[in-house]
Design an enzyme around this catalytic site. Sequence first.
Site, PDB file in Angstrom:
ATOM      1  N   TYR A 117      -3.199  45.785 -10.195  1.00 40.06           N
ATOM      2  CA  TYR A 117      -2.498  46.868  -9.489  1.00 40.06           C
ATOM      3  C   TYR A 117      -2.808  46.794  -7.997  1.00 40.06           C
ATOM      4  O   TYR A 117      -3.925  46.445  -7.604  1.00 40.06           O
ATOM      5  CB  TYR A 117      -2.933  48.232 -10.049  1.00 40.06           C
ATOM      6  CG  TYR A 117      -2.343  48.538 -11.404  1.00 40.06           C
ATOM      7  CD1 TYR A 117      -2.881  47.987 -12.560  1.00 40.06           C
ATOM      8  CD2 TYR A 117      -1.226  49.358 -11.534  1.00 40.06           C
ATOM      9  CE1 TYR A 117      -2.334  48.258 -13.805  1.00 40.06           C
ATOM     10  CE2 TYR A 117      -0.673  49.640 -12.778  1.00 40.06           C
ATOM     11  CZ  TYR A 117      -1.228  49.085 -13.909  1.00 40.06           C
ATOM     12  OH  TYR A 117      -0.673  49.360 -15.140  1.00 40.06           O
ATOM     13  N   GLU A 118      -1.812  47.161  -7.177  1.00 41.74           N
ATOM     14  CA  GLU A 118      -1.968  47.011  -5.730  1.00 41.74           C
ATOM     15  C   GLU A 118      -3.048  47.933  -5.162  1.00 41.74           C
ATOM     16  O   GLU A 118      -3.479  47.759  -4.030  1.00 41.74           O
ATOM     17  CB  GLU A 118      -0.635  47.246  -5.024  1.00 41.74           C
ATOM     18  CG  GLU A 118      -0.105  48.663  -5.177  1.00 41.74           C
ATOM     19  CD  GLU A 118       1.368  48.773  -4.773  1.00 41.74           C
ATOM     20  OE1 GLU A 118       2.047  47.753  -4.637  1.00 41.74           O
ATOM     21  OE2 GLU A 118       1.824  49.913  -4.611  1.00 41.74           O
ATOM     22  N   SER A 119      -3.474  48.911  -5.936  1.00 42.57           N
ATOM     23  CA  SER A 119      -4.571  49.767  -5.502  1.00 42.57           C
ATOM     24  C   SER A 119      -5.902  49.013  -5.481  1.00 42.57           C
ATOM     25  O   SER A 119      -6.908  49.558  -5.045  1.00 42.57           O
ATOM     26  CB  SER A 119      -4.685  50.976  -6.430  1.00 42.57           C
ATOM     27  OG  SER A 119      -4.791  50.559  -7.776  1.00 42.57           O
ATOM     28  N   GLY A 120      -5.901  47.782  -5.961  1.00 44.49           N
ATOM     29  CA  GLY A 120      -7.120  46.976  -5.926  1.00 44.49           C
ATOM     30  C   GLY A 120      -7.791  46.810  -7.273  1.00 44.49           C
ATOM     31  O   GLY A 120      -8.921  46.327  -7.348  1.00 44.49           O
TER      32      GLY A 120
ATOM     33  N   HIS B 275       3.243  47.065   2.233  1.00 44.64           N
ATOM     34  CA  HIS B 275       1.803  47.322   2.078  1.00 44.64           C
ATOM     35  C   HIS B 275       0.982  46.187   2.691  1.00 44.64           C
ATOM     36  O   HIS B 275      -0.010  46.420   3.384  1.00 44.64           O
ATOM     37  CB  HIS B 275       1.436  47.427   0.597  1.00 44.64           C
ATOM     38  CG  HIS B 275       1.762  48.749  -0.022  1.00 44.64           C
ATOM     39  ND1 HIS B 275       2.174  49.842   0.697  1.00 44.64           N
ATOM     40  CD2 HIS B 275       1.727  49.154  -1.328  1.00 44.64           C
ATOM     41  CE1 HIS B 275       2.373  50.855  -0.128  1.00 44.64           C
ATOM     42  NE2 HIS B 275       2.110  50.468  -1.356  1.00 44.64           N
TER      43      HIS B 275
END
Lengths: 257, 295
Positions: free
Chosen positions: A59-62, B111
């Site tokens: 996920y792009e949240s890390g 992003h």
Amino acid sequence: MAEQSVDAEARGWTRDEMMTVAAARELTSGTTCFVGIGLPSTAANLARATHAPDVVLIYESGCIGAKPDRLPPSIGDAILSRTADAVISVPEIFAYWLQAGRIDVGFLGAAQVDRFGNINTTVVGDYGSPTVRLPGAGGAPEIATSCARVIITLRHSPRSLVETLDFITSVGQGDGRDYRAKLGLPGSGPQAIITDLAVLRCDPETSEFVLVSVHPGVEIADVLAQTGWPLRVADHVGVTTPPTHDELRALRNFVGA
Amino acid sequence: MVPEAQLMARFSSLRDAVAEHVHDGDTVALEGFTHLIPFAAGHEIIRQRRQDLTLVRMTPDIIYDQLIGMGCARKLIFSWAGNPGAGSLHRFRDAVEHSVPHPLEIEEHSHAGMATRYQAGASGLPFGMLRGYAGTDLASITPTIRWVTCPFTGENLAAVPALHPDVGVICAQQADRDGNVMMWGITGVQKETVLASTRSIVLVEEVVDEFSPRTNGVVLPSWVVDDIAVVPSGSYPSYALDYSLRASAFYAQWEPISKDLAQFGAWMDEHVLSTADHAAFLESLDPSLLGDLDG
């Protein structure tokens, strides 16, 4: 194309469920998958809960290797960081992991796509004075650039599968053929578009998307009527295998239905 | 020489920290990627009626919807503006689509582009680069996307300028008594935001004697932080891992409030303008919206 609830009841599944199941089947075990927000997250987790237990969800949240047991409402919920193999910063996920080419599959949603799998999530109408302002790019442009391949999932309508995009937020196959190679884009771009009516695949020669499979109960003519461009139809159009009992149970369990 | 008095972060009330550091016309970044979003600081900026701000954030969500709807913002620099899992940001959309309450200039990136800009800012470099944007329309509408050629390989890469906010605001879980700050779980671009900004405010859940090792634990030394405000549940309705859970019910109920201008105004008046601080804001809410503030 509005779905009659009586049809869904007779079949035992909804078209949205068919879409999610068909999208999940695109992921194989042992692949690494960068998961977009919304429908892709449900489909990717269904794959992990059924036929692809070893798929690595990123996920792009890390969060790398997240293993949620229920649908997270966003891409940054505690259930993702608590179950991940590693949690890292956002600059790192985009630079070291995505841009460096470590990720096999990018799984994206879209407000609009065109016949080459280019994606608009920015505006409907003119950029300077939009009719509808959409959320914008998020992680998608570089997911579409750098993953080895991309799967797109969205609901089928002439407003979402359009002749001409108002804005190209994330590039798919550009204007077709060897567009990506000429631009030096590392990944192969979108290879499948999974909707609630059908499966479209990228023609290896022209890079245009072609109808290859209709979901049970859907006619080819329905799909053509719901597509905003003259959709090419494969010589042999199959019927998508309906959701199995196990797939439906896992999906409903995951989304809490 | 930096005077010794500035070497350590100062413990302040959030009201004083915002009054001192956030000025009309400033560029302000309130960062937090779903997790640790500094809602309480956004509310305090609204209470103090700051105007003409350039707001920076990768994922503007409800708190930026509120700042925009209350007329605090002149410009937004961002990469994804939405209410995750719940709907649209209608105050943001109204500003872009209909110039309500006034026109909002936008500068949008992806992003990866925004993360690169923060990284360049934190690194003291004039720009950062990435393999991105090629083939997209973003490159044609955003003047802060340009191209550079690698001097070694000849590869064409996107270049984006460093971000240097006047003020960076983040939440962390803990500070120690010396003013060092620790956060863990999803930390987004929070370290980069503090290091890229001229001034910084960090909201913490509590002050502890000693930090324990944590998954993805990130420590910011006291001397890179200006002010620390102890604000329990300061990220609500976002969350602080191991302190609270995300209040998804709040995000869901924001959709109809945000959609109706009159309802929005009444809500902001009742819950933000009429409350003295974050504790009073939390008390003003229906308890069913609070979710689990004990994590």
